[in-house]
Design an enzyme around this catalytic site. Structure first.
Site, PDB file in Angstrom:
ATOM      1  N   CYS A 286       1.161  -0.948   0.102  1.00 19.34           N
ATOM      2  CA  CYS A 286       0.148  -0.478   0.028  1.00 19.34           C
ATOM      3  C   CYS A 286       1.261   1.356   0.249  1.00 19.34           C
ATOM      4  O   CYS A 286       1.658   1.717   0.726  1.00 19.34           O
ATOM      5  CB  CYS A 286      -0.842  -0.298   1.175  1.00 19.34           C
ATOM      6  SG  CYS A 286      -1.663   1.913   1.487  1.00 19.34           S
TER       7      CYS A 286
ATOM      8  N   CYS B 237       0.226   3.828   2.558  1.00 15.82           N
ATOM      9  CA  CYS B 237       0.702   3.097   3.956  1.00 15.82           C
ATOM     10  C   CYS B 237       1.979   3.193   4.294  1.00 15.82           C
ATOM     11  O   CYS B 237       2.125   3.998   5.404  1.00 15.82           O
ATOM     12  CB  CYS B 237       0.289   1.940   4.127  1.00 15.82           C
ATOM     13  SG  CYS B 237      -1.224   1.351   4.370  1.00 15.82           S
TER      14      CYS B 237
END
Length: 98
Positions: A23, A26
């Site tokens: 991600c 993230c």
């Protein structure tokens, strides 16, 4: 799951960062959380949960997108939000429930 329940059953607010290695957002969120921890120190516990390694926990809390932040205190879910959050926004939420 039992260990997770022990972690969130704390008098200290516990911020869970549901994330995944693949991600991109993230990776943006991670250094922001380090700043939050540095500023609040012992006032909060920050725990990272990889949704790919912990699918049961992610499913229990209906985490459908990452990053998702969830704030717990004494085992209760107090707040959650998906997407990248800024340091001051996270700190404000934690202080609201501290």
């Amino acid at each position: 799951m039992g260990n997770f329940n022990n972690i969130i059953n704390s008098d200290t607010p516990v911020l869970i960062d549901f994330h995944a290695l693949w991600c991109g957002p993230c990776k943006v969120q991670a250094p922001i959380l380090k700043e939050v921890k540095h500023e609040l120190n012992e006032a909060v516990k920050i725990i990272k949960i990889d949704v790919d390694k912990n699918p049961a926990i992610a499913a229990k809390y209906q985490v459908r997108g990452v990053p998702t932040m969830a704030l717990f205190k004494n085992g209760k879910l107090l707040w959650r939000q998906s997407g990248v959050l800024q340091k001051n926004d996270i700190i404000q939420v934690i202080r609201q429930y501290a």
